[in-house]
Design a protein around this motif. Structure first.
Motif, short mmCIF file in Angstrom:
data_model
loop_
_atom_site.label_atom_id
_atom_site.label_comp_id
_atom_site.label_asym_id
_atom_site.label_seq_id
_atom_site.Cartn_x
_atom_site.Cartn_y
_atom_site.Cartn_z
N ALA A 1 0.95 -1.23 -0.01
CA ALA A 1 0.01 -0.15 -0.13
C ALA A 1 0.89 1.29 -0.03
O ALA A 1 0.38 2.14 -0.82
N ASP A 2 2.03 1.14 0.80
CA ASP A 2 2.89 2.44 0.84
C ASP A 2 3.62 2.75 -0.53
O ASP A 2 3.99 3.99 -0.72
N ASP A 3 3.71 1.88 -1.11
CA ASP A 3 4.47 1.96 -2.35
C ASP A 3 3.54 2.47 -3.63
O ASP A 3 4.13 2.75 -4.75
N ILE A 4 2.26 2.37 -3.52
CA ILE A 4 1.47 2.69 -4.70
C ILE A 4 1.61 4.33 -5.14
O ILE A 4 1.50 4.70 -6.03
N LEU A 5 2.24 4.98 -4.06
CA LEU A 5 2.58 6.24 -4.49
C LEU A 5 3.71 6.36 -5.71
O LEU A 5 3.74 7.61 -6.31
N THR A 6 4.52 5.41 -5.73
CA THR A 6 5.50 5.37 -6.82
C THR A 6 5.10 5.00 -7.93
O THR A 6 6.02 5.17 -9.06
N ILE A 7 3.76 4.70 -8.44
CA ILE A 7 3.25 4.25 -9.48
C ILE A 7 3.08 5.27 -10.51
O ILE A 7 2.55 6.28 -10.11
N LYS A 8 3.62 5.41 -11.51
CA LYS A 8 3.48 6.45 -12.63
C LYS A 8 2.41 6.07 -13.40
O LYS A 8 2.30 5.08 -14.09
N THR B 1 -7.31 -6.67 -5.31
CA THR B 1 -8.06 -8.11 -5.44
C THR B 1 -9.01 -8.35 -4.23
O THR B 1 -9.54 -9.38 -4.38
N GLY B 2 -8.92 -7.86 -3.28
CA GLY B 2 -9.80 -8.08 -1.97
C GLY B 2 -10.78 -7.03 -1.53
O GLY B 2 -10.76 -5.91 -2.36
N GLU B 3 -11.55 -7.35 -0.57
CA GLU B 3 -12.37 -6.06 -0.12
C GLU B 3 -12.01 -5.35 1.04
O GLU B 3 -12.56 -4.24 1.34
N ASP B 4 -10.90 -5.71 1.56
CA ASP B 4 -10.24 -4.99 2.63
C ASP B 4 -9.33 -3.78 2.02
O ASP B 4 -8.32 -4.04 1.61
N ILE B 5 -9.86 -2.50 1.95
CA ILE B 5 -9.08 -1.53 1.45
C ILE B 5 -8.49 -0.61 2.57
O ILE B 5 -8.37 0.79 2.24
N SER B 6 -8.41 -1.06 3.67
CA SER B 6 -8.40 -0.15 4.95
C SER B 6 -7.03 0.56 4.83
O SER B 6 -6.70 1.53 5.37
N GLU B 7 -6.06 -0.22 4.13
CA GLU B 7 -4.63 0.30 4.11
C GLU B 7 -4.54 1.32 3.22
O GLU B 7 -3.44 2.15 2.96
N LEU B 8 -5.39 1.40 2.23
CA LEU B 8 -5.46 2.29 1.16
C LEU B 8 -5.64 3.70 1.55
O LEU B 8 -6.71 4.07 1.99
N ASN B 9 -4.69 4.82 0.82
CA ASN B 9 -5.35 6.14 0.92
C ASN B 9 -5.87 6.51 -0.16
O ASN B 9 -5.46 6.55 -1.18
N GLN B 10 -7.05 6.92 -0.04
CA GLN B 10 -8.36 7.25 -1.04
C GLN B 10 -7.81 8.36 -1.84
O GLN B 10 -7.88 8.44 -3.11
N GLU B 11 -7.18 9.19 -1.48
CA GLU B 11 -6.86 10.63 -2.29
C GLU B 11 -5.73 10.03 -3.00
O GLU B 11 -5.43 10.48 -4.43
#
Length: 614
Positions: free
Chosen positions: A96-103, A113-123
């Motif tokens: 989750a913390d590395d999604i910021l690096t995706i261009k 793939t799952g329904e638990d999105i609690s780690e994700l930063n919506q913004e």
């Protein structure tokens, strides 16, 4: 009556009786037991590598995120990874913390793939998509704060109970049938939502949107309102739905189809069967020879099938040694039909000394099957050796390669017995999916993890009457990696339960209807015996495919890959792909959705994307 007329009548009647008698014995005597030698001619496949070709453009980047505490999400992730591997698409797991690096980009996708999105930063997700990133959610999740990003106008939470069936609203991949609400192949716990007008619905279940796309900013979202992506039955849709998010997508296809005849050749019941007698007025052996086999020959010639027959030696239930030799009193239908099968370019493999699954008393098997367990591995080895002796005697020079476990039940002991008893056999063909039933051997395509000398080549579908659920699954495997592996049993026509009491005319008409559709719809699927299909799949699996994408061109480069190679190509529907004639052939699968099939005749193919004429 004159003396001459009496003599003539007697002679005529005698000739008729002789003809009937000859017809009765013809089936068992037509094949001379001289053990004529047969040598199998394997199909030849060529592979080539591109000559250090350099390609410009973006490479596909697929990042899979799953919350490590989401057990169902992990199952979806594993299922997706198998599907991507079969289609020769590379993916990476991301935290989750590395999604910021995706261009963000038109060929970069974040796959949830799952329904638990609690780690994700919506913004973070929202900004990524707004700037041109592509997002796929493979499992529905309730998060009203995400509604505008996902294209949801109204979200009432979860339905009570499951939504079954699938309606195809727009083409994800051609050929999928609608599944009625009564079909339980897909059963989803879904969100009760209404979508924004701009959303494009591709699939629905009981009139509720199941799969849709939504453009957000410069990016795009694909959302599965689903809990069924843990199933193998939907892998093709999982792969092809990625193309709905991207500007373009190339997936690889093995391009083969196989048809297995289980329990064949084998001893044929000598008693009359009520269904056969009523429909044809024939004995069971005569029906097999004059009706069933002649139809199978016709199907082979019309649709190109190269049958793989799986031989049974006896239907006696003995599992304790000493086991009687099969060389004595061999039913003559076995060499008769075996030689006929081989003369059509087919393959003979092994099903069993008898129809008792290779399991011991302490290994799992459904008691309803009524099978007698083997006392140990040594007894299994002896049984397989007896069957191999019979095959070598009847069909000398024909190397045994394929084994299908009786009733698709096999365990560790049986695998080791097979490896010891018949060293030439290196293919085990059981079931692709078993639905969690006890004892059945479920397989993935490829090298067996327990005994790597075996390649697993599971059955995808079976039967003469292919219902909507099976048609869906067959089509899904084609969408995933371009392969059909179908099984039939000769005695389906004899069994009132398996045939529904319909008779062979009904079964054969439905079977031919499906074969005709498959042949016309997917002309590029090459008909092969199992051993040749495995050889082709192994070469396909070992090669590499690299694709570079651009707005005006797509370049495919391969290393040690099959030639010709087959691909599914999705491009924007306002563009038409073009290639030089010497590079291969492009065929439209669905013009409205920009779906094409490419047969590549060169290891490097440059596809030019031209604006379509109005």
């Amino acid at each position: 009556m004159s003396r001459k007329l009496i003599i003539f009548s007697f002679v005529t009647a005698s000739m008729l009786m002789l003809g009937i008698a000859l017809q009765t014995v013809r089936i068992v005597d037509v094949f001379p037991l001289s053990r004529s030698r047969y040598l199998f001619k394997e199909a030849a496949f060529s592979t080539k590598s591109s000559a250090n070709a350099e390609a410009s453009g973006a490479e596909l980047a697929l990042f899979i995120y799953t919350n490590p505490n989401d057990s169902e999400g992990i199952k979806v992730k594993e299922n997706l990874e198998h599907a991507l591997e079969l289609a020769k698409l590379h993916s990476e797991t991301i935290a989750a913390d590395d999604i910021l690096t995706i261009k963000p980009g038109p060929w970069t996708a974040l796959l949830l793939t799952g329904e638990d999105i609690s780690e994700l930063n919506q913004e973070t997700i929202r900004s990524y998509v707004r700037q041109g990133g592509r997002l796929l959610a493979y499992t529905r999740f309730y998060a009203p704060e995400w509604n505008d990003l996902l294209g949801i106008a109204s979200n009432k939470g979860y339905f009570t109970g499951a939504n079954q069936g699938i309606t195809v609203n727009k083409t994800v991949f051609p050929g999928y049938p609608d599944l009625p609400e009564t079909n339980v192949l897909f059963s989803n716990n879904m969100l009760d939502v209404e979508l924004r007008p701009q959303a494009q619905i591709y699939l629905s279940a009981q009139k509720s949107p199941l799969l849709w796309t939504f453009t957000y900013g410069q990016g795009k979202v694909v959302y599965w309102n689903s809990t069924s992506n843990v199933q193998k039955e939907g892998r093709g849709l999982m792969v092809q739905s990625i193309g709905l998010a991207l500007d373009s997508l190339v997936t690889s296809q093995v391009a083969s189809r196989s048809l297995n005849i289980d329990d064949f050749p084998s001893p044929v019941p000598q008693v009359d069967n009520p269904l056969i007698h009523k429909e044809f007025g024939l004995s069971t052996p005569a029906f097999y020879e004059r009706i069933w086999w002649e139809d199978m020959v016709r199907f082979s010639k019309l649709y190109g099938w190269k049958y793989t027959g799986l031989m049974i030696g006896t239907y006696q239930n003995q599992t304790r040694p000493p086991l009687p030799s099969l060389l004595e009193n061999t039913p003559k239908l076995i060499p008769y039909f075996g030689s006929k099968l081989l003369s059509l370019g087919g393959e003979i493999g092994l099903h069993g000394y008898n129809h008792q699954s290779l399991v011991t008393a302490d290994e799992p098997i459904k008691s309803e099957l009524g099978y007698i367990p083997w006392p140990n591995k040594a007894a299994m080895v002896e049984s397989l050796q007896r069957l191999t002796e019979l095959s070598s005697s009847l069909f000398p020079g024909h190397e045994l390669k394929t084994y299908v476990p009786p009733s698709n039940v096999m365990n560790r002991t049986g695998k080791h017995a097979l490896a010891e008893a018949v060293t030439s056999v290196d293919i085990i063909s059981s079931l692709y999916t078993v639905g969690g039933e006890k004892g059945f051997l479920e397989q993935e395509f490829g090298v067996d993890k327990e005994l790597p000398q075996f390649t697993n080549f599971p059955r995808i579908s079976s039967g003469y009457v292919i219902d909507e659920g099976q048609k869906f699954f067959i089509n899904d495997a084609i969408a995933n990696f371009g392969m059909v592996n179908h099984f039939v049993h000769p005695d389906d026509a004899l069994d009132i339960n398996r045939s529904g009491g319909k008779g062979w005319k009904y079964l054969s008409q439905h079977f031919e209807s499906w074969m005709s559709w498959l042949h016309k719809t997917y002309t590029y699927l090459e008909p092969l015996t199992v051993r040749d299909a495995v050889k082709k799949f192994s070469l396909y699996e070992a090669g590499t495919v690299n694709v570079h994408y651009g707005s005006e061109a797509i370049t495919i480069t391969t290393k040690d890959q099959l030639i010709p190679m087959h691909y599914t190509v999705r491009v924007p529907n306002h563009q038409t792909p073009e290639i030089p004639k010497e590079a291969g052939h492009l065929t439209s699968l669905d013009a409205a959705e920009g779906l094409w099939h490419l047969e590549a005749l060169q290891p490097t193919v440059n596809i030019q994307l031209k604006e379509s004429k109005p």
